[in-house]
Design a protein around this motif. Structure first.
Motif, PDB file in Angstrom:
ATOM      1  N   TYR A   1      15.875   3.638 -14.924  1.00 23.42           N
ATOM      2  CA  TYR A   1      16.614   2.591 -14.060  1.00 23.42           C
ATOM      3  C   TYR A   1      15.498   2.904 -12.796  1.00 23.42           C
TER       4      TYR A   1
ATOM      5  N   TRP B   1      15.665  -5.328 -11.429  1.00 24.56           N
ATOM      6  CA  TRP B   1      16.913  -4.973 -10.609  1.00 24.56           C
ATOM      7  C   TRP B   1      17.637  -6.293 -10.076  1.00 24.56           C
TER       8      TRP B   1
ATOM      9  N   LEU C   1      22.107  -4.240 -16.308  1.00 24.67           N
ATOM     10  CA  LEU C   1      22.549  -3.130 -15.635  1.00 24.67           C
ATOM     11  C   LEU C   1      24.194  -2.799 -16.067  1.00 24.67           C
TER      12      LEU C   1
END
Lengths: 204, 529
Positions: free
Chosen positions: A115, A124, A142
């Motif tokens: 991440y 992201w 995510l």
């Protein structure tokens, strides 16, 4: 005090195992529907944004593949643990459970690292400047991998609990039931990952 | 009452809040659900007061929106969906199949605590100022525009969903694995069949809602862009997901009541229900078909015409198994020597009102008429006829029928019959005018309305008052009966079913020895069809 009538066939230990296993399969079934819904979202959104899968290149395939090896190894040690339990080899069983826990935790650590790498590469969903297709792709990435990680974390906790429980050399059939159901859960989480891998990482 | 009955075997706090006895868990749920029902009913009362006058400012528009949202969320998720399964299912399922408890007693208790947590979260949201999205939480209103407590309310429902799934799981495993010797699938009581079908829906549909609400919260908090067109999402995705759960959910709300109707009817017609196998099969058919019709909530949403056609056809088909039940019940009633006990009156009311609700559903399944009727009071009337005229009436029927078994007391019969008739008439006065309002075009979810609808609304609000009396009367005489009611025998109604072989109330351990199971008999009065 225990003059319980034994007319219910499911009170005897073997029968209880089957009962617990049926319950666990139903639980896994509804988990399949959980993740199925998430995959369906991905499919549905991709109809409106066919270009969104191009963003997959900003994810790290190498880390994902390495993590897959880690998770598969943990599944292997879990399966071994069940096998040793059936053979009543307590020490080998415990060793395998420790390996399972370690590799499961390693997966989570690598995921956290992944991440951080994603953030660096802009993979992201929280950047304001993202176009729609990008935002959905990384958001669902995510969401899906995060949900999976939470499930894996729960699995690791349960394995830790099992280890703590199996401190004696001998164990009852009810503990065997707990072990096999945990293994079922663990393998299910593994399979979910195997679906997540191509869905998010392997696009041209 | 001797000391080993489940009610008085142990009396401290721990023995109730840490109970593993399915019968006590049922009562825990009953207490919680009564509170939720009260809150939801108050919201409805406030709405009906507002709607007494066309331009009332008793509630502001926003407040009114919060009222119908609170009413819907509580009544659907925290009352109708759990009520019959968790109170009557928990109590009766093991008894009806000859088991000592459910398959997973600790999980059962956990289910209650999870439900309580979900309820507390949602009630907090409502106390803090409520939500005004409606119980349907449609996006992008709920995900991007509202600044009310949508996240908190949705989280409460999310949590309560886990309680449903675990209960359903427990029931399915129990039914498969804990039937007493001789209790074959063919001999299963119809209430058990209805619980089984309901549990299948619990386990298959609820996870979808869980993820949907999670996605909704993610959208609200992080703008992930799945539901909001501004961020490239699709509002229809939310509707598809939401209704994929919520349509089967309405079958969760109606299948156990139908099971109750079969049980009560068999008892007071003194005969086996006509077409026992078909009724059992129709429960499964309703559960199955119920998963194929969700798009009929979306006929005007902009989905494709082809999709609408398919959902319309499927919606007509799903009415068939319900029709099978109604015809079989009528067949049971035909030339039967009927005893009009209070619970019998309640379920006769169910049949009449459910048929109206169900038939009006066919109007709505038709694409052309639905265009006119969608989002009007016709819809409100339709589902209240089924949910209140159907499910709540059957719930009260169940409460009366099994009251002696739960509590060991009998309630005053005449007063109960009067109550039942009060509830049925109050219900009819409240909701029938809404069909007319809807046909004449009055939209739902509006805090004010044009003058021409004044009379109909006054009738409706008056009916709500009568209905309220119908709800409260049983509360009073049932509580009265706990202390002053006649002590009940094992089988005050002379009913069939294993639960009636046990004392009223049962001992903690249910059956002392294996229950005696025979073929489901004809009661002997009148001819069997």
């Amino acid at each position: 005090m225990d003059s319980e009538p034994t007319f219910e066939k499911s009170v005897a230990p073997d029968e209880r195992n089957v009962t617990n296993r049926v319950g666990m399969w139903i639980f896994v079934g509804q988990e399949i529907l959980f993740f199925g819904t998430v995959f369906f979202s991905l499919l549905f959104i991709s109809y409106a944004h066919p270009e969104m899968f191009a963003n997959a290149r900003r994810l790290s395939q190498k880390i994902a593949v390495a993590n897959t090896a880690v998770l598969l190894t943990s599944s292997f040690s879990m399966a071994l643990a069940v096998s040793y339990a059936a053979q009543l080899k307590a020490n080998k069983l415990k060793t395998c459970l420790v390996w399972t826990m370690l590799f499961g935790t390693l997966f989570l650590v690598i995921k956290a690292y992944e991440y951080s790498v994603d953030i660096k590469h802009g993979a992201w969903p929280f950047e304001a400047s993202l176009s729609s297709g990008e935002r959905q792709f990384f958001a669902l990435y995510l969401f899906a991998t995060g949900l999976h990680a939470i499930h894996l974390f729960v699995g690791v906790v349960v394995v830790a609990f099992l280890l703590f429980n199996f401190s004696k050399k001998s164990f009852s059939t009810s503990k065997y039931s707990l072990l096999t159901n945990t293994a079922l859960y663990w393998h299910f989480v593994d399979i979910v990952w195997l679906f997540l891998l191509p869905s998010f990482y392997f696009h041209k | 009452m001797s000391k080993n009955r489940y009610l008085n075997s142990q009396q401290n706090i721990r023995s109730w809040f840490l109970t593993l006895d399915h019968k006590r868990v049922a009562l825990l749920y009953a207490a919680t659900l009564s509170i939720f029902f009260l809150v939801g009913a108050i919201a409805a009362a406030l709405m009906r007061w507002q709607l007494l006058r066309p331009n009332s400012n008793f509630l502001s528009a926003d407040r009114y929106n919060q009222m119908f949202s609170a009413h819907g969320i509580i009544m659907v998720f925290f009352f109708l969906i759990p009520a019959l399964p968790t109170v009557f299912g928990n109590f009766l399922l093991p008894l009806m199949i000859g088991a000592q408890d459910l398959a997973f007693p600790k999980l059962n208790l956990a289910s209650w605590y999870i439900f309580l947590l979900g309820g507390i979260l949602t009630l907090s949201a409502l106390t803090l100022g409520g939500v005004d999205s409606g119980w349907t939480f449609y996006t992008p209103l709920s995900s991007s525009y509202l600044n009310t407590h949508v996240t908190l309310a949705a989280t409460g429902v999310f949590v309560a969903g886990f309680s449903s799934v675990l209960t359903g799981l427990n029931f399915i495993v129990t039914t498969h694995r804990f039937r007493a010797p001789g209790m074959t699938w063919k001999r299963l009581p119809l209430f058990v069949w209805s619980l089984y079908a309901t549990s299948l829906i619990f386990v298959i549909a609820t996870p979808v809602l869980t993820i949907t609400l999670l996605l909704l919260v993610a959208e609200r908090v992080m703008h992930i862009g799945v539901f909001d067109p501004t961020f490239g999402g699709d509002p229809l995705l939310f509707q598809h997901f939401f209704w994929f759960y919520s349509h089967p959910a309405v079958y969760i709300m109606v299948l156990p009541p139908m099971g109750v109707v079969s049980e009560v009817m068999a008892c007071f017609c003194r005969r086996k229900v006509f077409g026992h196998t078909f009724i059992a099969a129709s429960s499964l058919a309703i559960a199955g078909f119920g998963f194929l019709v969700w798009g009929h909530h979306m006929f005007v949403s902009g989905q494709s015409f082809t999709a609408s056609l398919i959902f319309s056809l499927a919606s007509y088909l799903v009415a068939v198994p319900s029709g099978v039940k109604v015809f079989n019940w009528v067949g049971t009633l035909y030339k039967a020597k009927i005893e009009y006990s209070a619970s019998m009156i309640y379920i006769l009311g169910f049949i009449g009102l459910f048929v109206v609700g169900g038939l009006t559903g066919l109007y709505l399944a038709n694409l052309a008429t639905d265009i006119h009727l969608h989002d009007t009071y016709f819809i409100v009337a339709h589902f209240h006829f089924i949910m209140v005229g159907g499910s709540v009436l059957a719930l009260y029927g169940a409460i009366h029928f099994w009251w002696p078994k739960f509590t060991g007391r009998v309630y005053p019969e005449t007063l109960a019959r009067v109550s039942a008739l009060t509830m049925i008439s109050g219900f009819f006065l409240t909701f029938f005018p809404m069909f007319i309002m809807g046909l004449r075009g009055l939209p739902r979810r509006y805090f004010n309305y044009p003058e021409q609808f004044h009379t109909l609304n006054v009738l409706s609000s008056a009916g709500a008052g009568v209905l309220g009396i119908g709800y409260l009367l049983p509360l009073m005489y049932l509580l009265w009966s706990l202390k002053y009611g006649e002590v009940a025998s094992s089988n005050p109604w002379n009913a069939q079913g294993l639960e009636w072989q046990l004392p009223s109330p049962p001992s903690q351990r249910n059956f002392e020895r294996p229950p005696h199971i025979e073929e489901v008999p004809d009661h002997g009065f009148g001819t069997d069809l």
